[in-house]
Design a protein around this motif. Sequence first.
Motif, PDB file in Angstrom:
ATOM      1  N   LEU A 119       0.802  -1.250   0.116  1.00 43.72           N
ATOM      2  CA  LEU A 119      -0.016   0.181   0.067  1.00 43.72           C
ATOM      3  C   LEU A 119       0.879   1.287  -0.046  1.00 43.72           C
ATOM      4  O   LEU A 119       0.553   2.198  -0.799  1.00 43.72           O
ATOM      5  CB  LEU A 119      -1.019   0.108   1.194  1.00 43.72           C
ATOM      6  CG  LEU A 119      -2.022  -1.082   1.210  1.00 43.72           C
ATOM      7  CD1 LEU A 119      -3.020  -0.891   2.616  1.00 43.72           C
ATOM      8  CD2 LEU A 119      -2.849  -0.899   0.034  1.00 43.72           C
ATOM      9  N   VAL A 120       1.973   1.244   0.864  1.00 45.92           N
ATOM     10  CA  VAL A 120       2.952   2.441   0.852  1.00 45.92           C
ATOM     11  C   VAL A 120       3.513   2.595  -0.553  1.00 45.92           C
ATOM     12  O   VAL A 120       3.386   3.795  -1.034  1.00 45.92           O
ATOM     13  CB  VAL A 120       3.897   2.112   1.855  1.00 45.92           C
ATOM     14  CG1 VAL A 120       4.979   3.348   1.677  1.00 45.92           C
ATOM     15  CG2 VAL A 120       3.316   2.040   3.288  1.00 45.92           C
ATOM     16  N   VAL A 121       4.070   1.769  -1.086  1.00 43.54           N
ATOM     17  CA  VAL A 121       4.460   1.623  -2.530  1.00 43.54           C
ATOM     18  C   VAL A 121       3.493   2.135  -3.604  1.00 43.54           C
ATOM     19  O   VAL A 121       3.686   2.993  -4.390  1.00 43.54           O
ATOM     20  CB  VAL A 121       5.149   0.466  -3.004  1.00 43.54           C
ATOM     21  CG1 VAL A 121       5.738   0.766  -4.319  1.00 43.54           C
ATOM     22  CG2 VAL A 121       6.342   0.017  -2.058  1.00 43.54           C
ATOM     23  N   LEU A 122       2.266   1.671  -3.328  1.00 43.91           N
ATOM     24  CA  LEU A 122       1.289   1.953  -4.498  1.00 43.91           C
ATOM     25  C   LEU A 122       0.755   3.379  -4.305  1.00 43.91           C
ATOM     26  O   LEU A 122       0.058   3.937  -4.991  1.00 43.91           O
ATOM     27  CB  LEU A 122      -0.053   0.903  -4.532  1.00 43.91           C
ATOM     28  CG  LEU A 122       0.486  -0.258  -4.938  1.00 43.91           C
ATOM     29  CD1 LEU A 122      -0.556  -1.542  -4.819  1.00 43.91           C
ATOM     30  CD2 LEU A 122       1.060  -0.285  -6.602  1.00 43.91           C
ATOM     31  N   ALA A 123       1.015   4.126  -3.123  1.00 44.25           N
ATOM     32  CA  ALA A 123       0.662   5.569  -2.978  1.00 44.25           C
ATOM     33  C   ALA A 123       1.296   6.529  -3.789  1.00 44.25           C
ATOM     34  O   ALA A 123       0.873   7.420  -4.008  1.00 44.25           O
ATOM     35  CB  ALA A 123       0.766   5.850  -1.441  1.00 44.25           C
ATOM     36  N   VAL A 124       2.364   5.923  -4.296  1.00 44.00           N
ATOM     37  CA  VAL A 124       3.156   6.880  -5.102  1.00 44.00           C
ATOM     38  C   VAL A 124       3.383   6.411  -6.682  1.00 44.00           C
ATOM     39  O   VAL A 124       3.719   7.204  -7.423  1.00 44.00           O
ATOM     40  CB  VAL A 124       4.681   7.411  -4.552  1.00 44.00           C
ATOM     41  CG1 VAL A 124       4.535   8.261  -3.367  1.00 44.00           C
ATOM     42  CG2 VAL A 124       5.481   6.130  -4.150  1.00 44.00           C
ATOM     43  N   LEU A 125       3.301   4.931  -6.644  1.00 44.28           N
ATOM     44  CA  LEU A 125       3.653   4.263  -8.041  1.00 44.28           C
ATOM     45  C   LEU A 125       2.160   4.288  -8.727  1.00 44.28           C
ATOM     46  O   LEU A 125       1.164   3.960  -8.004  1.00 44.28           O
ATOM     47  CB  LEU A 125       4.424   3.084  -8.002  1.00 44.28           C
ATOM     48  CG  LEU A 125       5.568   3.120  -7.521  1.00 44.28           C
ATOM     49  CD1 LEU A 125       6.463   1.873  -7.443  1.00 44.28           C
ATOM     50  CD2 LEU A 125       6.512   4.159  -8.479  1.00 44.28           C
ATOM     51  N   PRO A 126       2.172   4.404 -10.050  1.00 42.65           N
ATOM     52  CA  PRO A 126       0.836   4.206 -10.549  1.00 42.65           C
ATOM     53  C   PRO A 126       0.686   2.375 -10.709  1.00 42.65           C
ATOM     54  O   PRO A 126       1.592   1.863 -10.761  1.00 42.65           O
ATOM     55  CB  PRO A 126       1.142   4.516 -11.973  1.00 42.65           C
ATOM     56  CG  PRO A 126       2.522   4.444 -12.364  1.00 42.65           C
ATOM     57  CD  PRO A 126       3.236   4.727 -10.919  1.00 42.65           C
ATOM     58  N   PRO A 127      -0.508   2.219 -10.508  1.00 43.12           N
ATOM     59  CA  PRO A 127      -0.847   0.767 -10.255  1.00 43.12           C
ATOM     60  C   PRO A 127      -1.015   0.080 -11.720  1.00 43.12           C
ATOM     61  O   PRO A 127      -1.954  -0.421 -12.091  1.00 43.12           O
ATOM     62  CB  PRO A 127      -2.216   0.702  -9.728  1.00 43.12           C
ATOM     63  CG  PRO A 127      -2.888   2.003 -10.116  1.00 43.12           C
ATOM     64  CD  PRO A 127      -2.055   3.061 -10.142  1.00 43.12           C
ATOM     65  N   LEU A 210      -7.029  -0.889  -5.720  1.00 42.97           N
ATOM     66  CA  LEU A 210      -5.707  -0.512  -5.702  1.00 42.97           C
ATOM     67  C   LEU A 210      -4.758  -1.449  -6.771  1.00 42.97           C
ATOM     68  O   LEU A 210      -3.662  -1.396  -7.078  1.00 42.97           O
ATOM     69  CB  LEU A 210      -4.988  -0.331  -4.419  1.00 42.97           C
ATOM     70  CG  LEU A 210      -5.481   0.500  -3.490  1.00 42.97           C
ATOM     71  CD1 LEU A 210      -4.931   0.405  -2.194  1.00 42.97           C
ATOM     72  CD2 LEU A 210      -5.670   1.927  -4.171  1.00 42.97           C
TER      73      LEU A 210
ATOM     74  N   GLY B  29       9.620   3.833   1.075  1.00 40.79           N
ATOM     75  CA  GLY B  29       8.766   3.129   0.014  1.00 40.79           C
ATOM     76  C   GLY B  29       8.059   4.236  -0.761  1.00 40.79           C
ATOM     77  O   GLY B  29       7.762   4.182  -1.925  1.00 40.79           O
ATOM     78  N   LEU B  33      10.146   6.362  -6.442  1.00 40.62           N
ATOM     79  CA  LEU B  33       9.665   7.117  -7.742  1.00 40.62           C
ATOM     80  C   LEU B  33      11.048   7.673  -8.172  1.00 40.62           C
ATOM     81  O   LEU B  33      11.440   8.462  -7.574  1.00 40.62           O
ATOM     82  CB  LEU B  33       8.622   8.265  -7.373  1.00 40.62           C
ATOM     83  CG  LEU B  33       7.642   8.298  -8.599  1.00 40.62           C
ATOM     84  CD1 LEU B  33       7.044   6.793  -9.230  1.00 40.62           C
ATOM     85  CD2 LEU B  33       6.673   9.212  -8.437  1.00 40.62           C
ATOM     86  N   MET B 273      -6.246   4.051   5.516  1.00 36.24           N
ATOM     87  CA  MET B 273      -5.264   4.006   4.890  1.00 36.24           C
ATOM     88  C   MET B 273      -5.588   3.738   3.263  1.00 36.24           C
ATOM     89  O   MET B 273      -4.793   4.171   2.477  1.00 36.24           O
ATOM     90  CB  MET B 273      -4.102   2.936   5.373  1.00 36.24           C
ATOM     91  CG  MET B 273      -2.950   2.648   4.604  1.00 36.24           C
ATOM     92  SD  MET B 273      -1.828   1.386   5.577  1.00 36.24           S
ATOM     93  CE  MET B 273      -0.419   1.661   4.337  1.00 36.24           C
ATOM     94  N   VAL B 277      -4.450   5.983   0.067  1.00 30.20           N
ATOM     95  CA  VAL B 277      -3.600   5.371  -0.965  1.00 30.20           C
ATOM     96  C   VAL B 277      -4.015   5.887  -2.289  1.00 30.20           C
ATOM     97  O   VAL B 277      -3.559   6.314  -3.348  1.00 30.20           O
ATOM     98  CB  VAL B 277      -3.514   3.913  -0.911  1.00 30.20           C
ATOM     99  CG1 VAL B 277      -2.663   3.236  -2.127  1.00 30.20           C
ATOM    100  CG2 VAL B 277      -2.570   3.673   0.280  1.00 30.20           C
ATOM    101  N   ARG B 280      -3.593   9.334  -2.906  1.00 32.27           N
ATOM    102  CA  ARG B 280      -2.142   9.731  -2.817  1.00 32.27           C
ATOM    103  C   ARG B 280      -1.849  10.766  -1.945  1.00 32.27           C
ATOM    104  O   ARG B 280      -1.314  11.630  -1.981  1.00 32.27           O
ATOM    105  CB  ARG B 280      -1.670  10.213  -4.370  1.00 32.27           C
ATOM    106  CG  ARG B 280      -2.312   9.458  -5.473  1.00 32.27           C
ATOM    107  CD  ARG B 280      -1.525   9.333  -6.552  1.00 32.27           C
ATOM    108  NE  ARG B 280      -1.521   7.953  -7.337  1.00 32.27           N
ATOM    109  CZ  ARG B 280      -0.683   7.180  -7.717  1.00 32.27           C
ATOM    110  NH1 ARG B 280       0.577   7.827  -7.468  1.00 32.27           N
ATOM    111  NH2 ARG B 280      -0.828   6.005  -8.164  1.00 32.27           N
ATOM    112  N   VAL B 285      -0.613   7.917   4.270  1.00 34.08           N
ATOM    113  CA  VAL B 285      -0.332   6.674   4.017  1.00 34.08           C
ATOM    114  C   VAL B 285       1.110   6.412   5.069  1.00 34.08           C
ATOM    115  O   VAL B 285       1.274   5.357   5.650  1.00 34.08           O
ATOM    116  CB  VAL B 285       0.003   6.453   2.583  1.00 34.08           C
ATOM    117  CG1 VAL B 285       0.782   4.988   2.542  1.00 34.08           C
ATOM    118  CG2 VAL B 285      -1.120   6.590   1.781  1.00 34.08           C
TER     119      VAL B 285
END
Lengths: 269, 318
Positions: A119-127, A210, B29, B33, B273, B277, B280, B285
């Motif tokens: 979840l943490v990673v998907l908050a900044v990367l596009p799914p 997500l 994490g 990016l 949470m 997410v 964003r 998060v």
Amino acid sequence: MRPRPSVLVGFAIIAVYVAAAVIGPLVSPYGEAEVVGDVWEPFSAAHPLGTDNLGRDMLSRLLWGASRTIGVALAATLLSFTIGMTLGYLAAVVGGWVDMVLSRAIDTLMAIPTLIFALVVLAVLPPSVVILILVIAVLDSTRVFRLARAVAMDVVVMDFVEVARLRGERLGWIVFREVLPNTLPPLIAEFGLRFCFAFLFLSSLSFLGLGIQPPAADWGGMVRDNANAISFGLPIPLIPAAAIAVLTIGVNLVVDWQLERSSTARRGA
Amino acid sequence: MHPLVKLVAQRLALGAGTLLVVSALIFAGTEILPGDVAQAILGQSATPEAVAAIREDLGLDRPAWIRYLDWLSGFLRGDLGTSLANRVPIGEMIAGRLENTLFLAGVAAAFAVPVAITLGIVAARYRETWLDKAISIVTLSAISMPEFFIGYILIFVFAVKLFWVPSIASVFPGMSFADRLYAVTLPVATLSLVVIAHMMRMTRAAIVNVMASPYIETAELKGLTRARITLRHALPNALSPIINVVVINLAYLVVGVVVVEVVFVYPGMGQLMVDAVAKRDVPVVQATGIIFAATYVLLNLTADVLAILANPRIRHAR
């Protein structure tokens, strides 16, 4: 040893799903995002499993979803095995500080719950599909690493590996010709378990909105899309959810049998 | 120093170190990016002013490690930062939800642990009988199913068809304890089914394992009853692995709540949470992520320590 009936059921389930994943989109009556009727139509000849929350054919979406959900989970599992086995064998065969650094790093990654880290990673990367495969594979490879390292550790102390080392064989030879063939049986069962994990994990992410993004059909996402139907007394979200559960149960039945078989084979030897 | 004290102290130090690294990983994490986080949050069509505002909010002009130390020291002083989405201090957003999540997980644990251990003992006592096999089939299927499947089956049967319990677990401040308990019946049942299956299987395995030891055979030859052998002779030595698996499953509950909260639209931290997410909202998060991860690490640490304390061989070492 004759396989139990439960194993045959397991294999039959897997065969049906593989067939659906391979030819599903070809035999599907409608397109995956095609609106063909009213919202939540009941089962009929035109729509054997009814229609979904936007009036799309459920059966078609299940078939399209089969190839996508199973395909992405399988790709993630294959990648996770490539990463986990490479690093696990490296740690076992080279040993020393390489083993220590890799093992500590993996331990730390495993201290974080998989879903939370994703979840943490998907908050900044596009799914996107590629990102999903990468995230699931990296998080899952920690388990593969542990097992691959443990089984390889048992093999590297054997005489034939020592002989190969003394012959002056290179690392690649030792890993692929000496260690790999002798560690495959437990890893095959693990492949089934890791696939189940990747498959359930992907479905959960999609269910949370997500994972795989609409309008692409995906079983976890289909549960999410149709969740509201249940308060109208329509068990529609249970159809894709059951599709997920049945495949996991089928793979587990086969894995149980494979684990039992390899442990009896060892005892017999 | 008593070896017990030394062992426990070692584990605690290891746990503290793990917590620190975990916090760094959660922070990192959101940094993986290649481009700019601010641009990623807003998307390609963002105005330069909006991007600049978020950059300033996140302090992106400073090096990552300084921002990490800032964030960590704020966290330790109880300042969790501010939400990007609605400018509310995150501490305020989380307080009530954390309580709700702990309530849900706590009730599930209070129900699941005794049931799982009893079932495990029964299955071990009557192993290889139809009762053992029935328990085994039910638990294996519960493990193979995604939580949302179990959740929606329970909703469909008990809320929609039978009208016994509410399908949506809405709780609010000022609600009585009994009402609250009634509201979370189905989410608790969903969570319990999954953890009971895991705990029961491990409890059974631990007892069956101990039952194979020679001293159990001695007890049998002395003519003791099966119940007495299981409870007085086998259970104490199986206790250490059982306690371990119980606490590890409690740690699993902490993560299991995320999906279950979404199924039952429960106002807990998991729901918060997941929403963050999707929006964003990086600071939210990070804050929820670190709380989940820290709870998980601490429970696993507790499992380690309790397993050491429950092991008679270590406890009585001199």
